[in-house]
Enzyme design. Structure first.
Site, PDB file in Angstrom:
ATOM      1  N   ASP A 135     103.043 -53.835 -12.827  1.00 41.50           N
ATOM      2  CA  ASP A 135     102.917 -53.186 -11.534  1.00 41.50           C
ATOM      3  C   ASP A 135     103.318 -54.122 -10.392  1.00 41.50           C
ATOM      4  OD1 ASP A 135     101.542 -51.298  -9.449  1.00 41.50           O
ATOM      5  OD2 ASP A 135     101.212 -50.348 -11.381  1.00 41.50           O
ATOM      6  N   TRP A 164     101.193 -47.647 -10.570  1.00 38.09           N
ATOM      7  CA  TRP A 164     102.181 -47.205 -11.563  1.00 38.09           C
ATOM      8  C   TRP A 164     101.618 -47.305 -12.973  1.00 38.09           C
ATOM      9  CZ3 TRP A 164     104.297 -44.831  -8.086  1.00 38.09           C
ATOM     10  CH2 TRP A 164     104.765 -45.400  -6.909  1.00 38.09           C
ATOM     11  N   ASP A 165     100.822 -48.337 -13.241  1.00 35.83           N
ATOM     12  CA  ASP A 165     100.166 -48.435 -14.542  1.00 35.83           C
ATOM     13  C   ASP A 165      99.280 -47.224 -14.799  1.00 35.83           C
ATOM     14  OD1 ASP A 165     101.000 -50.858 -15.786  1.00 35.83           O
ATOM     15  OD2 ASP A 165      99.838 -51.996 -14.348  1.00 35.83           O
ATOM     16  N   LEU A 166      98.523 -46.835 -13.787  1.00 33.97           N
ATOM     17  CA  LEU A 166      97.587 -45.726 -13.956  1.00 33.97           C
ATOM     18  C   LEU A 166      98.325 -44.419 -14.187  1.00 33.97           C
ATOM     19  CD1 LEU A 166      95.037 -46.675 -11.147  1.00 33.97           C
ATOM     20  CD2 LEU A 166      94.962 -47.273 -13.576  1.00 33.97           C
ATOM     21  N   GLY A 169      99.947 -44.591 -17.703  1.00 29.89           N
ATOM     22  CA  GLY A 169      98.974 -44.404 -18.769  1.00 29.89           C
ATOM     23  C   GLY A 169      98.682 -42.945 -19.015  1.00 29.89           C
TER      24      GLY A 169
END
Length: 414
Positions: A135, A164-166, A169
């Site tokens: 991120d 962006w990770d969230l 995921g």
């Protein structure tokens, strides 16, 4: 324990960082059996911050709730065989693999699908070229830090929340469930791939930000805490506390004007410019004049003087708090909220732990579960998933191929 909506599904996870561990945990909270494999001694996430006072990873405890854990010597060829057997084990609801640690020639779809033709493999990469990204590198590359932070500042500002990770995921979850639905209808597995940078780039496109950069001459700049494109602003109150108030929709705007008794001031702004502040774009353009009109109202009052009135009026607003303040004062972050349950995490202590934020009318919501100690389920997985005998399992432990805290503590001294 009640059944989750994904009860019976088995997902194998080989992961690190945020996005894929989050995807596995999300599936576990919906009832899937999620098996995470790590190297003996712990992988990249085993000691990740934040840490508890006992120096155990709160990140591990948070991202691995409800999963099963097996610890293997990843350099040992026999361990690689075991991981392959676990990923490709038979079962109508098995053969589902989530990873961001793809290894060509071993832990990839092409190789694994030779052992199970209907395998579904969901792989998250850094970017579409296969280069590593996180991120904190994707965000600068796409320009977000240059529109974040105090107005007038030239310094880029990174975000503490890995957005962006969230998003990635949860897209991994959606992708896996969509592929699994396709397999139920056709009997065919598939290789599913997405990248962190593409997730971010697509999101910018969806929000109109790429079109804005291409079509408009003027570059978007920092606006502090102002809500871009409408009206939203932070104010310092008489007690030194800071609040955020929002006038995005017409209803929100009218409520804010009424609550602050500022109708005359807003009418004067409209008359001065010949505009209608019911238009959210106009509110954005004239945000500095609006803020100047509202600032004295907030500066003359402590938050306690208008908190209840704002709530009764249904205004969209909040008070700025530190995370410690929020945990101590906001009932949504504790056991008043049925999503949370105070429970002990081994080696760490007891604290509020969230279950899934989603409830289902037919299956309810599973209670939160602790994260496993590294290798906690090694014996169970080798027996139930791989189908090994007790003697075969014991041999693997003796050879150092696998490890489990229970097995090691139960063995008699030599």
């Amino acid at each position: 324990m009640q059944n989750g909506i994904l009860n019976g599904m088995r997902v194998i996870e080989g992961s690190a960082f945020v996005a894929v561990p989050l995807a596995g945990m999300t599936l576990a909270q919906m009832g899937a059996e999620v098996i995470r494999f790590d190297r003996i001694g712990g992988g990249l996430d085993a000691g990740r911050w934040p840490l508890s006072p006992s120096k155990e990873s709160l990140f591990w405890a948070g991202m691995n709730k409800g999963k099963k854990s097996i610890a293997v010597d990843m350099k040992n060829p026999r361990a690689k065989e075991l991981i392959t057997q676990i990923i490709t084990a038979p079962g109508e609801d098995a053969g589902l693999f989530l990873t961001n640690l793809r290894v060509r020639g071993w832990m990839d779809y092409e190789t694994l699908s030779q052992h199970r033709e209907d395998l579904i493999c969901v792989t998250l990469t850094g970017d579409r070229h296969g280069r590593p990204q996180v991120d904190y590198t994707v965000n600068p590359a796409l320009g977000i830090p240059h529109i974040t932070g105090p107005e007038g500042s030239d310094d880029p500002v990174a975000n503490a929340l890995p957005a962006w990770d969230l998003i990635a995921g949860n897209m991994c979850v959606s992708a896996l469930l969509a592929a699994e639905r396709h397999r139920l209808r056709t009997g065919r597995g598939q290789d599913v791939e997405l990248s962190l940078k593409d997730v971010a780039a697509a999101t910018l496109g969806h929000l109109g930000m790429i079109g804005d950069a291409v079509l408009n001459d003027e570059e978007r700049t920092k606006a502090g805490n102002a809500l871009y494109g409408a009206y939203g602003q932070d104010f310092v109150c008489a007690d030194g506390r800071r609040v955020m108030v929002i006038g995005l929709t017409d209803r929100q705007w009218r409520g804010l004007v009424r609550a602050t008794d500022s109708a005359d001031a807003m009418a004067a702004i409209e008359a001065r410019h010949g505009v209608d502040l019911r238009n959210e774009g106009v509110r954005w353009t004239l945000r500095k004049e609006i803020t100047a009109a509202l600032k004295p109202w907030f500066a003359a009052r402590p938050v306690a003087a208008f908190r209840d009135e704002f709530d009764r009026a249904g205004l969209t607003w909040s008070e700025f708090k530190t995370l410690k303040e929020a945990v101590a004062t906001d009932p949504d972050l504790g056991t008043d909220n049925p999503m949370f349950e105070t429970m002990p995490q081994p080696g760490i202590g007891a604290f509020p732990v969230p279950a899934s934020p989603v409830t289902y009318s037919e299956s309810g919501r599973l209670p939160p579960q602790p994260a496993p100690a590294l290798g906690r389920h090694t014996e169970e997985i080798l027996g139930d998933v791989v189908g090994m005998t007790d003697t075969e399992i014991a041999q693997l432990f003796d050879e150092g191929v696998v490890e489990s805290p229970q097995y090691n503590s139960a063995r008699p001294a030599a």
